[in-house]
Write an enzyme that holds these catalytic residues in place. Structure first.
Site, PDB file in Angstrom:
ATOM      1  N   CYS A 181     108.021 122.548 136.587  1.00  0.00           N
ATOM      2  CA  CYS A 181     108.746 122.596 137.864  1.00  0.00           C
ATOM      3  C   CYS A 181     107.890 123.289 138.933  1.00  0.00           C
ATOM      4  CB  CYS A 181     110.110 123.245 137.647  1.00  0.00           C
ATOM      5  SG  CYS A 181     111.269 122.920 138.988  1.00  0.00           S
ATOM      6  N   HIS A 194     112.743 120.473 132.745  1.00  0.00           N
ATOM      7  CA  HIS A 194     112.675 121.784 132.072  1.00  0.00           C
ATOM      8  C   HIS A 194     112.960 121.683 130.573  1.00  0.00           C
ATOM      9  CE1 HIS A 194     112.637 124.384 135.718  1.00  0.00           C
ATOM     10  NE2 HIS A 194     113.263 123.364 136.264  1.00  0.00           N
ATOM     11  N   GLU A 202     112.446 123.906 128.484  1.00  0.00           N
ATOM     12  CA  GLU A 202     112.886 125.230 128.012  1.00  0.00           C
ATOM     13  C   GLU A 202     114.384 125.437 128.201  1.00  0.00           C
ATOM     14  OE1 GLU A 202     111.436 124.652 130.826  1.00  0.00           O
ATOM     15  OE2 GLU A 202     112.099 126.017 132.405  1.00  0.00           O
TER      16      GLU A 202
END
Lengths: 229, 80
Positions: free
Chosen positions: A86, A203, A205
């Site tokens: 990002c 993302h 994560e």
């Protein structure tokens, strides 16, 4: 294996990145402040999402010139794997570690949702958990994720298998209808030529357990850690 | 000495903010308006730099930080 997460003023996914890496790694990751110029000896560097320096001037521009990034660029050039997510992707393009740039989303809106991504290029380190052509689901949360590169760069990325992920539908169809932010060729993530840097807007994560809604991100980090061990 | 740097998006680079401005102008009845491109202006106070050194200095600032030449053009003028 050791990992470092770079932290800028305005980073807001640095803790998520730390948790995701540590879940797969089993040992603590270093958190490295942007003003430092010393980077510990690590096998993986993560540049997390957020709004470093408030996105002032251009997103990623000021972070790209911070002291720690000079060291990150050096390590990346000597082969250390770098995961840039990002705002991290924006920073990586600003430093020239990755080609192109991220522009304001074509629809002007901040987009925050889970998206389907087609796995395109093969890179055992970063996408070894998935088959080429497979669809994975990661969340996006960005206002400036509209990937731009000139025609020549785009042809090179496509021709050399350096496109990592494309915005797609659940069946892996890539079309204008699935292009959430106006990115050229629906590009959501790319590799550098050497294959040791991945920059992506989504993302991984943020989807690392069923409690968070999915585990595609856990598969991604498990594979990344295994490949570096 | 001061410098005024003007940064604009290159031709062919999508400018959604410019498009939104054009749309709003059309809504106000300014039907003649065609394409709108948004840029930015940065004014710099260069202190007592020698006039001969200023252009090269500002050029460096533009390429290293102020503009992203992948997507942007820049030009600047020096003001006394």
């Amino acid at each position: 294996m050791k990992a470092a997460v770079i932290v800028f003023p305005g980073s807001n996914c640095d803790r998520d990145m730390k948790v995701a890496i540590e879940q797969s790694l089993g040992t603590p990751a270093h958190m490295v402040w942007h003003g430092d110029s010393d980077l510990p000896d690590v096998d993986l560097i993560a540049i997390p999402g957020g709004f470093s320096y408030g996105d002032y001037l251009r997103c990623g521009a000021i972070a790209g010139n911070s002291p720690i990034m000079r060291e990150v660029v050096k390590r990346a050039a000597s082969g250390t794997p770098v995961l840039a997510v990002c705002n991290g992707f924006q920073i990586a393009t600003e430093t020239g570690m990755l080609p192109g740039a991220l522009l304001r989303n074509a629809n002007q809106k901040f987009i925050c949702k889970d998206v389907d991504l087609k796995v395109v290029g093969e890179n055992k380190r970063f996408s070894g958990a998935f088959a080429s052509g497979q669809v994975v689901r990661f969340p996006v949360a960005h206002h400036d994720g509209n990937y731009f590169a000139d025609d020549e760069t785009l042809a090179r990325l496509e021709g050399e298998g350096l496109v990592a992920f494309k915005y797609a539908d659940a069946n892996g169809e890539v079309s204008d209808a699935t292009n959430i932010n106006g990115s050229r060729n629906n590009i959501a993530g790319i590799y550098n030529e050497a294959g040791n840097i991945l920059g992506l807007m989504p993302h991984p994560e943020r989807l690392i357990s069923e409690q968070l809604g999915g585990t595609d991100g856990k598969l991604f980090f498990d594979n990344l850690v295994n490949s570096l061990n | 000495m001061k410098a005024r740097v003007t940064i604009s998006l290159k031709n062919g680079v999508l400018d959604p903010q410019g498009k939104a401005i054009a749309h709003a102008l059309h809504g106000l009845g300014f039907d003649n308006v065609g394409e709108v491109r948004q840029g930015k202006v940065i004014e710099l106070d260069l202190g007592d730099i020698a006039a001969a050194d200023a252009p090269a200095e500002v050029e460096k600032m533009c390429t290293q930080l102020l503009a992203n030449t992948v997507i942007e053009n820049y030009e600047f003028e020096l003001l006394d």
